[in-house]
Design a protein around this motif. Structure first.
Motif, mmCIF file in Angstrom:
data_model
loop_
_atom_site.group_PDB
_atom_site.id
_atom_site.type_symbol
_atom_site.label_atom_id
_atom_site.label_comp_id
_atom_site.label_asym_id
_atom_site.label_seq_id
_atom_site.Cartn_x
_atom_site.Cartn_y
_atom_site.Cartn_z
ATOM 1 N N ASN A 216 85.669 27.706 63.358
ATOM 2 C CA ASN A 216 86.245 28.567 65.042
ATOM 3 C C ASN A 216 87.666 29.258 64.262
ATOM 4 N N MET A 217 87.669 30.812 63.863
ATOM 5 C CA MET A 217 88.619 31.051 63.361
ATOM 6 C C MET A 217 88.923 32.258 64.157
ATOM 7 N N SER A 218 89.837 32.788 63.713
ATOM 8 C CA SER A 218 90.082 34.039 64.796
ATOM 9 C C SER A 218 91.048 35.064 63.576
ATOM 10 N N PHE A 219 90.714 36.430 64.094
ATOM 11 C CA PHE A 219 91.561 37.428 63.040
ATOM 12 C C PHE A 219 91.910 38.479 63.628
ATOM 13 N N LEU A 220 92.866 38.263 62.960
ATOM 14 C CA LEU A 220 93.893 39.640 63.714
ATOM 15 C C LEU A 220 93.506 40.805 63.075
ATOM 16 N N VAL A 221 92.877 41.880 64.422
ATOM 17 C CA VAL A 221 92.375 43.010 63.664
ATOM 18 C C VAL A 221 93.181 44.110 64.777
ATOM 19 N N ASP A 222 93.148 45.458 63.830
ATOM 20 C CA ASP A 222 93.850 46.895 64.053
ATOM 21 C C ASP A 222 92.650 46.819 65.463
ATOM 22 N N ARG A 223 93.090 47.869 66.083
ATOM 23 C CA ARG A 223 92.099 48.110 67.057
ATOM 24 C C ARG A 223 91.310 49.309 66.437
ATOM 25 N N GLU A 224 92.067 49.967 65.469
ATOM 26 C CA GLU A 224 91.087 51.451 65.303
ATOM 27 C C GLU A 224 90.179 49.895 64.129
ATOM 28 N N ASP A 225 90.284 49.244 64.121
ATOM 29 C CA ASP A 225 88.954 47.997 62.763
ATOM 30 C C ASP A 225 88.114 47.910 63.710
ATOM 31 N N VAL A 226 88.275 47.556 64.946
ATOM 32 C CA VAL A 226 87.331 46.450 66.024
ATOM 33 C C VAL A 226 86.090 46.689 65.773
ATOM 34 N N VAL A 227 85.417 47.743 65.761
ATOM 35 C CA VAL A 227 83.696 48.708 65.313
ATOM 36 C C VAL A 227 83.186 47.965 64.138
ATOM 37 N N ALA A 228 84.396 48.492 62.972
ATOM 38 C CA ALA A 228 83.650 47.861 61.634
ATOM 39 C C ALA A 228 84.089 46.131 61.702
ATOM 40 N N PHE A 229 84.896 45.823 61.871
ATOM 41 C CA PHE A 229 84.602 43.962 61.869
ATOM 42 C C PHE A 229 83.228 44.147 62.383
ATOM 43 N N ARG A 230 83.062 43.949 63.796
ATOM 44 C CA ARG A 230 82.531 43.709 64.262
ATOM 45 C C ARG A 230 80.377 43.966 63.800
ATOM 46 N N ALA A 231 80.690 45.162 62.961
ATOM 47 C CA ALA A 231 79.633 45.406 62.421
ATOM 48 C C ALA A 231 79.099 44.782 61.584
ATOM 49 N N ALA A 232 80.627 44.159 60.577
ATOM 50 C CA ALA A 232 80.631 43.125 59.407
ATOM 51 C C ALA A 232 79.707 42.068 59.543
ATOM 52 N N VAL A 233 80.415 41.646 60.795
ATOM 53 C CA VAL A 233 79.785 40.590 61.326
ATOM 54 C C VAL A 233 78.591 40.310 61.673
ATOM 55 N N ASP A 234 78.179 41.408 62.179
ATOM 56 C CA ASP A 234 76.769 41.817 62.412
ATOM 57 C C ASP A 234 75.279 41.100 61.181
ATOM 58 N N ARG A 235 76.252 42.156 60.352
ATOM 59 C CA ARG A 235 75.348 42.530 59.103
ATOM 60 C C ARG A 235 75.458 40.954 58.316
ATOM 61 N N LEU A 236 76.918 40.183 58.245
ATOM 62 C CA LEU A 236 76.803 39.298 56.732
ATOM 63 C C LEU A 236 75.658 38.010 57.758
ATOM 64 N N SER A 237 75.991 37.805 59.260
ATOM 65 C CA SER A 237 75.387 37.062 60.096
ATOM 66 C C SER A 237 73.542 37.379 59.161
ATOM 67 N N ALA A 238 73.138 38.773 59.710
ATOM 68 C CA ALA A 238 71.366 38.904 59.098
ATOM 69 C C ALA A 238 71.453 38.508 57.954
ATOM 70 N N GLY A 239 72.578 38.886 56.769
ATOM 71 C CA GLY A 239 72.535 38.388 55.119
ATOM 72 C C GLY A 239 72.300 36.759 55.205
ATOM 73 N N TYR A 240 72.533 36.324 56.147
ATOM 74 C CA TYR A 240 72.658 34.837 55.825
ATOM 75 C C TYR A 240 71.544 33.858 56.758
ATOM 76 N N ARG A 241 71.041 34.440 57.176
ATOM 77 C CA ARG A 241 70.747 33.940 58.919
ATOM 78 C C ARG A 241 69.638 32.480 58.451
ATOM 79 N N ASP A 242 69.196 32.315 57.398
ATOM 80 C CA ASP A 242 68.240 31.269 57.574
ATOM 81 C C ASP A 242 69.849 30.136 56.721
ATOM 82 N N ARG A 243 70.630 30.449 56.847
ATOM 83 C CA ARG A 243 72.577 29.587 56.458
ATOM 84 C C ARG A 243 72.963 29.575 58.009
#
Length: 251
Positions: free
Chosen positions: A195-222
């Motif tokens: 359970n971790m929180s990240f302080l993100v520049d508002r302009e990077d929110v879309v990129a951050f969400r996209a990274a989470v989605d991509r990583l979640s898909a890549g590690y979906r078996d784990r």
């Protein structure tokens, strides 16, 4: 303010825009007021009687903070922060002004994104293929079915799912940190391995969400990654907020 005290939502810079239609907690929803001292101000309302952590009030509290954050940084208070009266808030604003200004400057243009990591569900095939111990226990349970064999297999599956998820969470963490200004580990949440929180520049929110989605898909078996936000910057503001020292938490 009424005898129940002064409910405090957060601290902003003096002159921060206050939308006229914005309302706070309580039934009916309380009108908001701004208490300025020097270069900072507290956003407050009369504390409702009684104050309870009802869903509508929790949402109203968060809506105030999210709306204010659209026009500049906010040092958010947790739900239920009540000062004895407005004078107590003003006194603490004066005492903590330098720290609060530093914190406001640090949070300007930034939001909090929370990521929780959970063991992957529906990944039994990958578990059997990649974990020899699970494969052995599963084969043993098929050869000699019974309560004890099923319990051993079940416990091993749960433990292994948690281990695989925790390992995967550690692997993805550096990539998320690279998109953030800071990180903060939150309290344990049942069913999660991170359970971790990240302080993100508002302009990077879309990129951050996209990274989470991509990583979640890549590690979906784990691991399953769940992202929430933008959120008020609770995890990165509270240590700087001297005003909280003069308040009690209710509800």
């Amino acid at each position: 303010m009424n005898a129940a005290g002064t409910y405090v939502y957060g601290i902003v810079a003096r002159g921060h825009r206050m939308p006229a239609e914005l309302r706070g907690v309580g039934t009916p929803q309380a009108a908001l007021e701004v208490l300025p001292v020097g270069e900072t101000a507290a956003v407050v309302s009369a504390a409702p009687v009684p104050l309870r952590a009802r869903r509508r009030d929790l949402l109203a509290h968060q809506e105030v903070l999210l709306t204010l954050a659209l026009d500049g940084p906010v040092l958010p208070m947790r739900f239920g922060m009540v000062a004895p009266d407005a004078d107590a808030v003003l006194e603490q604003l004066e005492t903590g002004q330098e720290r609060n200004l530093r914190a406001l400057d640090r949070l300007a243009g930034r939001v909090e994104m929370n990521v929780k990591a959970l063991p992957a569900t529906g990944a039994l095939a990958a578990l059997v293929a990649e974990e020899p111990r699970i494969r052995q226990l599963r084969e043993a349970a098929h050869r000699h079915p019974g309560y004890e064999a099923n319990v051993r297999l079940g416990e091993a599956v749960v433990h292994t799912l948690e281990r695989r998820a925790a390992d995967a969470a550690q692997e993805v963490q550096p990539e998320l940190e690279a998109l953030a200004v800071a990180r903060s580990t939150g309290p344990h949440v049942d069913g999660t391995v991170l359970n971790m929180s990240f302080l993100v520049d508002r302009e990077d929110v879309v990129a951050f969400r996209a990274a989470v989605d991509r990583l979640s898909a890549g590690y979906r078996d784990r691991v399953e990654l769940r992202v929430a936000g933008p959120l008020p910057c609770y995890s990165f503001a509270e240590p700087e907020v001297a005003t909280a020292a003069a308040m009690r938490t209710e509800g």
